[in-house]
Design an enzyme around this catalytic site. Structure first.
Site, short mmCIF file in Angstrom:
data_model
loop_
_atom_site.label_atom_id
_atom_site.label_comp_id
_atom_site.label_asym_id
_atom_site.label_seq_id
_atom_site.Cartn_x
_atom_site.Cartn_y
_atom_site.Cartn_z
CD GLU A 180 -53.10 -25.54 -47.83
OE1 GLU A 180 -51.99 -26.11 -47.95
OE2 GLU A 180 -53.22 -24.32 -47.67
CD GLU A 208 -52.72 -21.86 -53.90
OE1 GLU A 208 -53.34 -22.19 -52.88
OE2 GLU A 208 -51.82 -20.99 -53.92
CE LYS A 217 -58.93 -22.40 -48.87
NZ LYS A 217 -57.52 -22.73 -48.60
CG ASP A 241 -57.52 -21.47 -45.36
OD1 ASP A 241 -58.28 -22.22 -46.01
OD2 ASP A 241 -56.64 -20.76 -45.89
CG ASP A 297 -53.43 -20.90 -44.41
OD1 ASP A 297 -53.62 -20.52 -45.58
OD2 ASP A 297 -53.00 -22.04 -44.13
CB SER A 298 -52.97 -16.09 -47.76
OG SER A 298 -54.30 -15.60 -47.67
O1 KIV Z 1 -55.05 -18.82 -47.65
C1 KIV Z 1 -55.53 -18.42 -48.74
O2 KIV Z 1 -55.71 -17.22 -48.94
C2 KIV Z 1 -55.88 -19.43 -49.73
C3 KIV Z 1 -55.94 -19.02 -51.17
C4 KIV Z 1 -56.08 -20.18 -52.02
C5 KIV Z 1 -56.97 -18.08 -51.54
O3 KIV Z 1 -56.09 -20.54 -49.40
#
Ligand code: KIV
Length: 261
Positions: free
Chosen positions: A112, A179, A110, A81, A42-43
């Protein structure tokens, strides 16, 4: 050869896992097979969307970019993400993760998470979804935490991170993304787990490393975190090329006869 979950898990203590982000088919295809894992992070909301942080990207936008990456990637393991607010409680997490899986060809998701979300991880894994838990500095938490803060600086934080990683391993996560964690703490976590860790800004002892591609290749230059190593000066080289193109057009040297019908 397609990189599978098994391949990644067997890498623990044998061979480092290489990972990079990608947000579209064009770059997914370029990175495919060069690294083990491609993350649709999500970056993208920051580096490509021009937003201040990752929190306002929608599930639909993540699905759109993930579909594009999946069209370009054939052999690397693809993780996507889940965006902020799309997995706040179990029912919602299941609904949205299944939507993501059905709309794309990803290998894993993934999220968080802190240990208060352990039930969500368990429910997703029980449903058959491969989950990577992202701990430490979690960009989706920056509003609550007041910024990007390196984690593991105190013994309490270090214990919390280790306990979290162990809890997510027990809940069935196939890997943990670390991270912004102090290198010694990331090392302890990595050595305490049977599943692999992939680090970003967490030192060299993780089982693998990931970077955001636009940071690593010099296309995002507004700031450079300490942990980023630049392998290419993308912005400078691209600017040089685009200036040359504009010059050729201005001077009527492009297109020439060979470039015309
Ligand atoms: O969103 C992202 O790019 C990430 C980084 C940790 C690579 O989660």
């Amino acid at each position: 050869m397609k990189i599978t979950l098994d391949v990644l898990q067997k890498r623990k203590n044998t061979q480092k896992i290489t990972a990079i982000t990608a947000y579209d088919a064009l770059f997914g295809r370029i990175f495919d097979g060069e690294v083990d894992v491609i993350l649709v992070g999500d970056s993208l909301n920051m580096s490509f969307g021009g937003n201040a942080d990752t929190t306002n990207i929608s599930l639909e936008a993540m699905i759109y970019h993930t579909q594009a990456v999946c069209r370009g990637v054939k052999s690397s393991f693809i993780i996507a993400d889940m965006p902020f607010g799309s997995y706040a409680y179990t029912k919602q997490a299941l609904k949205n993760a299944i939507k993501m899986i059905k709309a794309t060809h990803i290998d894993a998701i993934k999220i968080e998470v802190k240990p208060d979300k352990i039930d969500i991880v368990k429910a997703l894994v029980d449903e058959g979804i491969a989950i990577m838990a992202h701990i430490g500095l979690m960009p989706q938490f920056i509003k609550a935490e007041g910024g990007y803060k390196i984690k593991g600086k105190t013994a309490t934080q270090a214990d919390f991170l280790l306990d979290s990683a162990l809890a997510f391993e027990k809940a069935g996560a196939f890997g943990i993304l670390l991270e912004g964690i102090q290198a010694d703490v990331a090392k302890t976590i990595t050595q305490s787990l049977e599943i692999p860790t992939i680090g970003i800004g967490s030192g060299r002892h993780c089982d693998g490393q990931i970077l955001v591609w636009s940071d690593a290749f010099g296309f995002f230059t507004q700031f450079k975190p300490k942990f980023v190593r630049r392998y290419f000066e993308g912005e400078a080289l691209l600017k040089q090329a685009v200036r040359q193109y504009a010059k050729d057009v201005t001077e009527s040297t492009f297109p020439n006869e060979n470039e015309s019908y």
